[in-house]
Each structure stands twice: as structure tokens, then as C-alpha cells.
Design an enzyme around this catalytic site. Structure first.
Site, PDB file in Angstrom:
ATOM      1  N   ASP A  43     -21.784  15.377 -25.947  1.00  0.00           N
ATOM      2  CA  ASP A  43     -20.249  15.486 -25.674  1.00  0.00           C
ATOM      3  C   ASP A  43     -19.820  14.041 -25.056  1.00  0.00           C
ATOM      4  O   ASP A  43     -19.001  14.402 -24.032  1.00  0.00           O
ATOM      5  CB  ASP A  43     -19.890  16.672 -25.056  1.00  0.00           C
TER       6      ASP A  43
ATOM      7  N   GLU B  56       0.941   6.075  12.700  1.00  0.00           N
ATOM      8  CA  GLU B  56      -0.410   5.713  13.243  1.00  0.00           C
ATOM      9  C   GLU B  56      -0.499   4.252  13.645  1.00  0.00           C
ATOM     10  O   GLU B  56      -1.149   4.068  14.718  1.00  0.00           O
ATOM     11  CB  GLU B  56      -1.404   6.321  12.204  1.00  0.00           C
ATOM     12  N   ASP B  57       0.064   3.435  12.815  1.00  0.00           N
ATOM     13  CA  ASP B  57      -0.038   2.125  12.893  1.00  0.00           C
ATOM     14  C   ASP B  57       0.889   1.229  13.587  1.00  0.00           C
ATOM     15  O   ASP B  57       0.544   0.039  13.786  1.00  0.00           O
ATOM     16  CB  ASP B  57      -0.455   1.492  11.527  1.00  0.00           C
TER      17      ASP B  57
ATOM     18  N   HIS C 234       3.803   7.053   5.182  1.00  0.00           N
ATOM     19  CA  HIS C 234       2.477   7.681   5.682  1.00  0.00           C
ATOM     20  C   HIS C 234       1.560   7.031   7.027  1.00  0.00           C
ATOM     21  O   HIS C 234       1.138   7.636   7.420  1.00  0.00           O
ATOM     22  CB  HIS C 234       1.789   8.221   4.582  1.00  0.00           C
TER      23      HIS C 234
ATOM     24  N   ASP D 264      -3.355   8.501  -1.370  1.00  0.00           N
ATOM     25  CA  ASP D 264      -3.549   7.407  -0.315  1.00  0.00           C
ATOM     26  C   ASP D 264      -4.983   7.012  -0.528  1.00  0.00           C
ATOM     27  O   ASP D 264      -5.413   5.711  -0.834  1.00  0.00           O
ATOM     28  CB  ASP D 264      -3.287   7.847   1.203  1.00  0.00           C
TER      29      ASP D 264
ATOM     30  N   HIS E 220       0.694  -1.135  -0.033  1.00  0.00           N
ATOM     31  CA  HIS E 220       0.010   0.033  -0.262  1.00  0.00           C
ATOM     32  C   HIS E 220       0.866   1.325   0.178  1.00  0.00           C
ATOM     33  O   HIS E 220       0.610   2.041  -0.858  1.00  0.00           O
ATOM     34  CB  HIS E 220      -0.837   0.084   0.998  1.00  0.00           C
TER      35      HIS E 220
HETATM   36 MN    MN Z   1      -2.810   4.721   3.765  1.00  0.00          MN
END
Ligand code: MN
Length: 738
Positions: free
Chosen positions: A275, A93-94, A89, A155, A64
Site C-alpha cells: 500500500d 522570550e527573545d 510568538h 513553530d 520565522h
Molecule cells: Mn519560534
């Protein structure tokens, strides 16, 4: 489909992960050795941190962040710092990694971005305003670094691309959130291809059957479309080549979600969306020749095909707010189909696809006054405003999403779609007829505005009502929606009918006084006499005092019936206007400023003022007393002592109410608008014609036009305003005739 961990060939997986990383590195342009080393370090940290984690699909979690980093590099043209941040990223947090670790390893800038990314929740709360507040936090981080938002979009894009492994209920939630929050954000940042993809991915989950249907239809019509396109572009290509241009021609099919939007707003089937695709001509040319070259190409295209003049869009001279530059025209093909042709340079195309961020390639060093920097500082300014609330930001990002509709928000964040040019009055009627009818103004983004204020997409509107308000004819000029127009008209008709009822009563009384029978024959005769189409109109005018019922006497009364035979009397001119006297022929006292001939006094019981309907009563010792026709004693005097009553009128038979403009200034306070309108409504005979309020830095200014009889009347009103809490000054702006 997750496999048991023991079944997984760890060595093979490690190789695959490394391959994915190498794939990423190939897409990172303009990197030096130092950059390569840093990215590799970030990758190693992320691999280590996420090593125990797997995604819902069963694959190692690290895929990911690698995919997000690749989107940043490949699809958004972001530089090395952003790649590092994208790889890291989800670590803080994880995993066990802390912000301090990040700073130690990668420096304060990366820490700042990771911090921003960590603050944005993965899935927002159900509640719209909480959602908005979280979203605001996210956007606020732009003021630290815009890359936070762009990485967050990458993300979300990857999560949307892999949404199929999620639980169906989560899919729905994430998909609708993507549609509501992220797609408009991508649009605002000028990331157009990201925006289209997010919308299409979301629609796949929110409207699966429609999505599949349109997708199939696009597929089955593809060959025909391609043949058509080849034929259409052939002469253009030939001419451009002949003139020596270096160019590419692309035919870009509209996204499924935008086709669906078109089908809904225009209420047409797929087959009638004219269109479905646009032809894009991208010219490779130096910056200084971009504009002349694009116009030259426009000229070549329109040599072959007739353009529709009202569909020419020049976003080269005036780029759109999100940085988009292009020249658009819609031309008629030989088969009678309208085709949109977009003409732009390579540079403009890159901006259009990847956003301004891509073009300026957010460099590590501060670039000077570029367009991009100016744009970012605009966003910062917007967010720094302390009184703007969270919803405002979302609205701001929804700007210019569609051209013929605007998106308006209620104070609670509920979305309303209105046609372009709608006013707050349209909005009020869209909410409820009762809200529209009582609307006196509104707060738009916390600013007081008048009824005629034209709304912009993204405005948040709080309607201000007053129980005393009622619609007037002028309102019809303010509204564009059919609904509002129709509601105002029916309100006006009701008001008119109510007024007419009063007029009917007045006429009935008059007839009684003159011993005329109140029946349809006499009434229709009066209609004819005044040349009016209906009895209602007659009553209405009587009630409004627009018909002088004294003329009733001129219509001869024969046994209770009126007759028209008599020629209309020529209205008399009054010569000596400034004196009061008995007009012998008409037995009428003219009340002037100074009076010599006749002694009279205003009666204390009803205090007539100029403009009132009046009569004179001959007293035994005090001369003539002037009463209002509506005086409580009038009926008694006129019925019992009619022989002592004489007609009276103010100097200048046509004296009417006149318009006065008043400006009230003071300190903006809660309820001040309502207090002022209450005063106007509670004053007898004051007819408010228009009212508008504005506040600026807490200073309140109200402008209104009222109908008053004379200065005394007006002064009274102004004194009342002065007594309102917060009002500092009340000035008359000069009166004008009605
Ligand atoms: Mn993520």
C-alpha cells in the site's frame, strides 16, 4: 551562510520582508478591516522587536514568525487571533517586549496565548521525564487555549523545514524530539499532514541513508505507479460522472517515514509494501447526504473491484478519537494488487488534513456544543486529573498511532512495543523472565489491575511482584506474546519436575513399606497400570495425591515385583456415609461427622483436617488415634508397630480441596497487595488460583480464589487477612467445586 551586516542592502531587505508579509495576508481568510489592522500592528511590533536578530541562516529573524503565521493560516486554517499570536510568538522570550506590553496592545486573550507559548522551552532537557514534564506543561496550556499548542506545532514545523542551517548535533536532538513528542501530538490533534511532514523531516536527519533510498525508489517507480493509477481510477471516474457526482480523485503516496515503518514492522523490502499509495475519492455533497453518498460510492467502487471484507473501515459511523472521518476499503486490482480506497466528503477531507480545529475555525466567540468543544473538554478533563503524571500525557497522545502495535511505558518512561491485546503478563515477561514469573498484578496508570488486564497503547505499567508467586497453567490463557508463552511453559515444566521429584520420593517410601523393589520394571508397570505416558507424569500425580497408592496392594507383589494380571477391583460404594466404621473388607476406618461404631480421636501431634492423608493407630487405652501420613511420628509408628496401624480416610473417599472465593476490601495502602499474597503463600496447603486487585477512590478490593480443605482452613486464612493493616472486611463469596 551569513553575510556581514554592512553588506546587506537594508532597503531591499525591508521590501522582501514586506512581500513575505503580503504573502501571509493573502492566506488569511475571513478577515475584516479590524482584523487586518490588528495583524498589521502585530507585524510592526514583531519587526521592530526582532530588528537586530538574524537566524542561523543569516536571514532576518522576522521571516520565522511570518512563516509560522503563514503555516497557521494556510495549513491549519486558524483565524486572525492565532495569526497575531504567531507573529508575536518569540517576542516576549527573545526581546524587550513584555507580556504587559502585549496585553496593552492586543488584549488579554493574546497575552494568555503568548504566555503559554513562552512557557514551552524550545529544546527540552535530555532527561526523558523532564521532557515529559515540560511537555505536560505545554499541553496543560490547552486548558487556556488550544491555539497555544497548534501555534507551537507550526513553530516546530517551520524550524524542522529550516533545520539544515543548524549544527549537526542540534539537528539530531531536535529531529528526535520532533519524532518523539511533536509528531504524536500533531496526530492526536488530527493534524495529519503536519504529522506526516514532521515525521519525514525528522527521519531525514535521524535515518538519512534509509530516507534517501526510499525517496529514490519512490521517484524511480513513479511513472509506472501513475500509469497504474490512471488505469485503475478510469472506470470509477466514468461511473461517478455518469451518476452525477461532483468529486475529485487523488492518489496519495504514503509518507517516507510510514513506508519505512511498514518495512520494519512487516519485515519486507520496499518492493513488497503493497500500500505505497491510496486512492482518495472526495465528494462534494451537503452534510446530510455525506453518509449515503460515501456508501453509494463504495458500492460503485466495489462493482469494479473485489473488496477485502476484513479491511473495511467505517470511520463515518464511528469517527476516530482525533475527529477523523472516512470510509476505507481495500480492493483487488486486475493485476492482483491490493489498493486502499478512501471515500470521504470535502468536509471530512478538510478535517483529515487540517484537524478538527480547521473545521470549526476556532471562532473568537464561544461556539455551542460542537464535537470539537466536547473533544477539547475531554482533553481538559484528562489534564485536570491531579494524580496523573507527566508521562501519561505523552502516552495519551501516542494513542492509535499504529493499529497492530501498542506502546507501553515503564514507570521511568521507557518505551516498550508490544503486539495489540498484550496483557500485563506479556509486559512483565517482556521486561525480564524473573519479573514475569513473580508477577502478581500491576499498577496501570496508578490503578491496580489483575494479571489478565489487557493493555492499551500509552499505558504506564508498574509490575508488582511477590517472591512467593509462581506461574500456573491458567497464565497461558492470559498471554499473547510468544516469549511470555514459552517462558511460562518452561517455568511450569520446572515446577512440574520439582513436584514429580517429591512424588518419586513418596513412591519410593511406599515401595519400601510394601517390600516392592524400586526399579524401572516396577515403575513402568505402574505407568501402564495407571495409563500414564511417562514416569514423570506418574510421580507428578502421586505428589498431587491424584493416585491412590493404596491400590499398590492390589497389584500382587511377587518377590518384590509387581504384576498386572489381577483384574482391577471395582471401587466400593460407601452407603452409610455419615458414620464412621471399620470397612471390614478393606480394613479402613471411614471418618464421618458422627461416629458410632468406633472410638477415635485426632492426635494432638499433627491435628489432621479433612483432606489430609491419614491413618489410624490403635492405642492401648484411648482407642484409635488418627494421624496425618506426614506426621513426624508416622514413620516411627508405621515401621515399628505396623500391626497396630490401620488405614483411615475421610468420609467420601474423593474429598478434595475445594475452591473458595474471598473478597478483601479496605483502604488502598502501599504494600497491601504484597502482604496479602505473602499470607497466602505462607499458609500451608493453600493454593492460590487467581487474584486480582482493584482500587477506586482509594478503596481497595481484592478478589481471590484459593484452594482449601474445609471451612476451618478457610476461616484461618480469612482471619489472617483481617489482621492486615488497612483491611476492613473479608467475605467469602461462596465456594465452588474444583
Ligand atoms: Mn519560534
Amino acid at each position: 551562510m551569513s553575510k556581514a551586516l554592512s553588506d546587506i542592502d537594508i532597503e531591499k531587505e525591508r521590501k522582501e520582508i514586506l512581500n513575505a508579509f503580503r504573502g501571509l495576508m493573502r492566506t488569511v481568510k475571513d478577515r475584516n478591516k479590524e482584523d487586518t489592522r490588528t495583524i498589521r500592528r502585530a507585524f510592526d511590533v514583531a519587526v521592530e522587536a526582532h530588528k537586530e536578530m538574524r537566524r542561523k541562516s543569516g536571514e532576518p529573524y522576522i521571516y520565522h514568525p511570518i512563516a509560522v503565521a503563514r503555516i497557521c493560516a494556510e495549513e491549519m486554517s486558524l483565524g486572525p487571533t492565532a495569526i497575531v499570536c504567531a507573529l508575536l510568538h518569540d517576542t516576549v522570550e527573545d526581546t524587550h517586549i513584555t507580556l504587559e506590553d502585549v496585553e496593552e496592545l492586543f488584549g488579554p486573550k493574546v497575552r494568555l496565548i503568548i504566555d503559554g507559548l513562552t512557557k514551552i522551552p524550545e529544546v527540552f532537557d535530555e532527561n526523558a521525564s523532564v521532557q515529559a514534564e515540560n511537555f505536560r506543561k505545554m499541553v496543560l496550556t490547552i486548558s487556556d487555549d488550544i491555539r497555544v499548542v497548534i501555534i507551537k506545532l507550526a513553530d516546530r514545523l517551520h524550524n524542522m523545514r529550516t533545520l539544515q542551517s543548524m549544527r549537526p548535533d542540534k539537528q539530531m536532538k531536535i529531529a528526535s524530539e520532533t519524532k518523539f513528542l511533536y509528531a504524536p501530538l500533531a496526530h492526536r490533534l488530527g493534524l495529519n499532514s503536519v504529522k506526516s511532514e514532521l515525521e519525514d523531516l525528522a527521519m531525514r536527519y535521524t535515518d538519512p541513508s534509509v530516507y534517501a533510498e526510499i525517496q529514490n525508489k519512490l521517484k524511480s517507480t513513479k511513472d509506472v505507479r501513475n500509469r497504474f493509477i490512471r488505469k485503475f481510477v478510469a472506470p470509477i471516474k466514468e461511473a461517478l460522472t455518469y451518476e452525477g457526482y461532483i468529486f475529485t480523485v487523488k492518489a496519495r503516496t504514503k509518507s517516507i517515514s510510514s513506508i519505512w515503518r511498514k518495512m520494519q514492522t512487516k519485515e519486507v523490502p520496499f518492493e513488497e509494501v503493497y500500500d505505497l499509495f491510496a486512492i482518495r475519492i472526495i465528494v462534494d455533497t451537503p452534510t446530510e447526504l455525506e453518509k449515503p453518498d460515501c456508501w453509494r460510492i463504495y458500492s460503485i467502487v466495489t462493482d469494479f473491484y473485489q473488496p477485502s471484507p476484513d479491511r473495511l473501515r467505517d470511520w463515518i459511523s464511528t469517527p476516530r478519537a482525533n475527529g477523523y472521518e472516512s470510509l476505507h476499503t481495500t480492493v483487488m486490482s486486475p493485476s492482483g494488487k491490493w489498493i486502499e480506497v478512501q471515500i470521504r466528503s470535502e468536509r471530512m477531507d478538510e478535517i483529515a488534513e487540517k484537524g478538527l480545529a480547521a473545521h470549526y475555525r476556532y471562532k473568537e466567540s464561544k461556539t455551542s456544543e460542537t464535537k470539537f468543544d466536547r473533544w477539547i473538554s475531554e482533553i481538559r478533563e484528562l489534564m485536570a486529573s491531579p494524580d496523573a503524571n507527566a508521562m501519561d500525557f505523552i502516552e495519551e497522545f501516542k494513542l492509535n498511532l499504529f493499529n497492530d502495535e501498542i506502546y507501553i511505558f515503564t514507570p521511568k518512561g521507557e518505551l516498550r512495543v508490544l503486539p495489540i491485546d498484550s496483557t500485563i503478563l506479556d509486559f512483565a515477561y517482556d521486561i525480564h523472565t524473573a519479573v514475569g514469573d513473580k508477577c502478581i498484578g500491576a499498577k496501570v496508570n496508578n490503578r491496580l489491575v489483575p494479571l489478565s488486564y489487557q493493555l492499551q497503547s500509552g499505558d504506564q505499567v508498574e509490575i508488582i511482584t511477590s517472591t512467593k508467586q509462581k506461574p500456573n497453567e491458567e497464565w497461558l490463557r492470559y498471554v499473547v506474546t510468544a516469549r511470555a508463552r514459552q517462558k511460562i511453559k518452561s517455568s511450569l515444566n520446572e515446577v512440574r519436575k520439582a513436584i514429580a521429584m517429591d512424588g518419586r520420593e513418596i513412591l519410593e517410601r511406599k515401595f519400601k513399606q510394601h517390600n516392592i523393589q524400586f526399579d524401572s520394571a516396577n515403575i513402568s508397570l505402574l505407568e501402564k497400570y495407571y495409563k500414564l505416558p511417562t514416569a514423570t507424569e506418574l510421580y507428578f500425580r502421586i505428589a498431587k495425591g491424584k493416585i491412590d497408592l493404596k491400590k499398590l496392594r492390589e497389584l500382587e507383589n511377587k518377590n518384590g515385583f509387581l504384576q498386572l494380571e489381577k483384574p482391577k477391583p471395582v471401587p466400593r460404594k460407601i452407603k452409610k456415609e455419615n458414620i464412621s466404621r471399620v470397612d471390614n473388607k478393606n480394613d479402613t476406618i471411614i471418618i464421618g461427622e458422627d461416629f458410632k461404631d468406633i472410638q477415635y480421636k485426632m492426635s494432638q501431634c499433627c491435628n489432621p483436617i479433612p483432606g489430609d492423608k491419614i491413618f489410624g493407630f490403635v492405642t492401648i487405652s484411648e482407642g484409635i488415634k488418627i494421624h496425618r501420613n506426614s506426621c513426624p511420628n508416622a514413620e516411627h509408628l508405621m515401621s515399628k508397630m505396623a500391626y497396630r496401624c490401620i488405614k483411615a480416610r475421610w468420609k467420601g473417599a474423593d474429598l478434595k480441596e475445594s475452591m473458595a472465593a474471598i473478597t478483601v476490601t479496605g483502604i488502598d495502602r502501599v504494600g497491601i497487595v504484597n502482604r496479602i499474597t505473602e499470607i497466602i503463600s505462607n499458609q500451608h496447603n493453600v493454593d492460590m488460583r487467581s487474584i486480582s486487585f482493584e482500587t477506586n477512590d482509594g478503596i481497595f478490593e481484592g478478589n481471590m480464589k484459593v484452594m482449601v480443605y474445609d471451612t476451618e482452613h478457610l476461616n484461618n486464612l480469612m482471619q489472617k487477612f483481617e489482621q492486615v493493616d488497612g483491611v476492613q472486611r473479608v467475605v467469602r463469596k461462596g465456594a465452588e467445586a474444583d
